[in-house]
Design an enzyme around this catalytic site. Structure first.
Site, PDB file in Angstrom:
ATOM      1  N   LYS A 102       0.864  -1.197   0.000  1.00  0.00           N
ATOM      2  CA  LYS A 102       0.000   0.000   0.000  1.00  0.00           C
ATOM      3  C   LYS A 102       0.887   1.229   0.000  1.00  0.00           C
ATOM      4  CE  LYS A 102      -4.465   0.933   0.309  1.00  0.00           C
ATOM      5  NZ  LYS A 102      -5.570   0.011  -0.027  1.00  0.00           N
TER       6      LYS A 102
HETATM    7  N1  GLU Z   1      -7.325   0.226  -3.250  1.00  0.00           N
HETATM    8  C1  GLU Z   1      -7.777  -1.095  -3.549  1.00  0.00           C
HETATM    9  C2  GLU Z   1      -8.087  -1.859  -2.281  1.00  0.00           C
HETATM   10  O1  GLU Z   1      -8.022  -1.357  -1.176  1.00  0.00           O
HETATM   11  C3  GLU Z   1      -6.791  -1.916  -4.352  1.00  0.00           C
HETATM   12  C4  GLU Z   1      -6.155  -1.187  -5.473  1.00  0.00           C
HETATM   13  C5  GLU Z   1      -5.455  -2.093  -6.462  1.00  0.00           C
HETATM   14  O2  GLU Z   1      -6.120  -2.506  -7.357  1.00  0.00           O
HETATM   15  O3  GLU Z   1      -4.271  -2.380  -6.272  1.00  0.00           O
HETATM   16  O4  GLU Z   1      -8.448  -3.008  -2.360  1.00  0.00           O
END
Ligand code: GLU
Length: 414
Positions: A102
């Site tokens: 992340k």
């Molecule tokens: N922000 C998305 C989540 O919390 C994932 C983003 C991505 O596709 O990497 O699952």
């Protein structure tokens, strides 16, 4: 409560249940890398501001790190690390070959011009460029980042490498290598899982009333698609940072979206009663969908929740104490790492398409997404039934088992 402590507590419940070896348990509780960067950015007025950026790479036993990038003033290292841990379990639950990562940049996008946001994104990308890549770590969108942000990331990384890299980032615009149906994927996945949960719980799937906290990418797509997935559903309440609105006959999605585009938020939407964000969480509805920030259902308000079921579109909206209270009350909570995994699932399809310079059409992507979400729901549901566990612990048991087997097979080097 610190989000990393919450993630650790959730992990421990599953690790205890699996009687996990203490060495693997220690290994899985620590992030592999947390990269911290300083980002000087030239602002429109000529001054230079220095922003703080983070990329947490939690675990890569199942594949390259994967996870979104969040732009928010409240971003902290612990939050990003917890979110990276949740990505690790989320990818494992939906069985996509990724680890968890992340990113976060401490900033308020509402105070940045488009040019400032672009320069900040490009500087952040260049700072983390040595650590990301199509088989290393693949960022994607998260709060206050979108397809345009992802296009800048791909372009910056490609310029640095001297070649177009379609696989370095997902959530790109369709015109430059993005996948069809990626932007709606998290919202659609939330509803598909919710619908399966209603069926599995023997609940009526008609005339379902829904309250949604959050009207960003996920919340607005849930509102838009609710009637497609649940016949005759009524979205009766929606909130965002400006406040909340309630109408027991249902809120019209198109009218509300037009109102938000003009007024910057849902507050004041005509023909609806005002409710606060806290009131929305305790409304008497069939389905409650927190789709905004972390830690909104806590020991303070969990006892007042009246919804028949909670489906977590946000990451980390329910605290461990609230989980216990809701479990005692008999309100099932479909956890984030299952419910909102539709986004990363279509990101995985996008990554595969990028590596092969190929494109599936919208119908194919939706079909593959639905199939994978249903499969993941039933894998979790079966564990919950067989082992008499709440859905969250069942999802962790599935994920931790998959990741720990991979860690065991790879071994500890040297
Ligand atoms: N922000 C998305 C989540 O919390 C994932 C983003 C991505 O596709 O990497 O699952």
């Amino acid at each position: 409560m610190n989000p990393k402590d919450i993630a650790d507590q959730q992990f421990d419940l599953a690790a205890d249940h699996l009687d996990l070896d203490p060495s693997i348990r220690r290994f899985l509780k620590s992030p592999k890398n947390v990269i911290k960067v300083s980002l000087p950015v030239r602002m429109d007025d000529g001054s230079v501001q220095v922003f703080k950026g983070i990329r947490a790479q939690y675990n890569d036993a199942l594949g390259p790190f994967k996870g979104g990038i969040r732009y928010h003033p409240a971003v902290t290292e612990d939050e990003v690390t917890a979110l990276a841990a949740w990505m690790t379990w989320k990818c494992a639950v939906v069985d996509v070959p990724y680890g968890g990562g992340k990113g976060g940049v401490v900033c308020d996008t509402k105070e940045l011009s488009i040019g400032e946001k672009e320069r900040l994104t490009r500087r952040y990308t260049s700072a983390i460029a040595p650590h990301i890549g199509p088989s290393k770590d693949i960022p994607g969108p998260d709060m206050y980042t979108d397809a345009q942000t992802m296009a800048w990331i791909m372009d910056t990384y490609s310029q640095i490498k001297g070649e177009r890299s379609l696989g370095v980032v997902t959530g790109k615009p369709v015109e430059v290598g993005g996948s069809h149906a990626r932007s709606e994927a998290t919202g659609r996945g939330v509803l598909v899982v919710a619908h399966e949960a209603f069926l599995a719980q023997g609940m009526d799937t008609e005339d379902v009333t829904i309250a949604i906290q959050g009207f960003g990418n996920v919340g607005s797509n849930v509102a838009r698609l609710a009637e497609e997935i649940f016949q005759s559903a009524r979205v009766v309440a929606i909130s965002d940072v400006t406040g909340g609105v309630y109408n027991e006959d249902g809120l019209d999605h198109e009218e509300l979206s037009a109102y938000v585009a003009e007024n910057g938020g849902v507050a004041g939407f005509p023909e609806a009663k005002a409710v606060t964000n806290d009131e929305l969480l305790t409304l008497d509805v069939d389905l409650l969908i927190p789709a905004a920030v972390e830690s909104v259902i806590t020991e303070e308000n969990a006892d007042e929740v009246q919804a028949s079921i909670i489906v977590e579109a946000a990451n980390g909206p329910t605290s461990p104490k609230a989980d216990e209270i809701l479990h005692e009350k008999g309100i099932p909570v479909i956890p984030d790492i299952l419910a909102n995994a539709g986004g990363v699932t279509v990101s995985y399809f996008e990554w595969v398409q990028g590596l092969y310079a190929f494109q599936w059409d919208e119908g194919e992507v939706r079909y593959m997404l639905e199939r994978r979400m249903k499969r993941a729901f039933h894998a979790v549901h079966d564990i919950a039934e067989e082992e008499e566990l709440p859905y969250r612990t069942a999802a962790y048991v599935l994920a931790v088992d998959r990741v720990s087997k991979a860690v065991d097979l790879l071994g500890i080097w040297p």
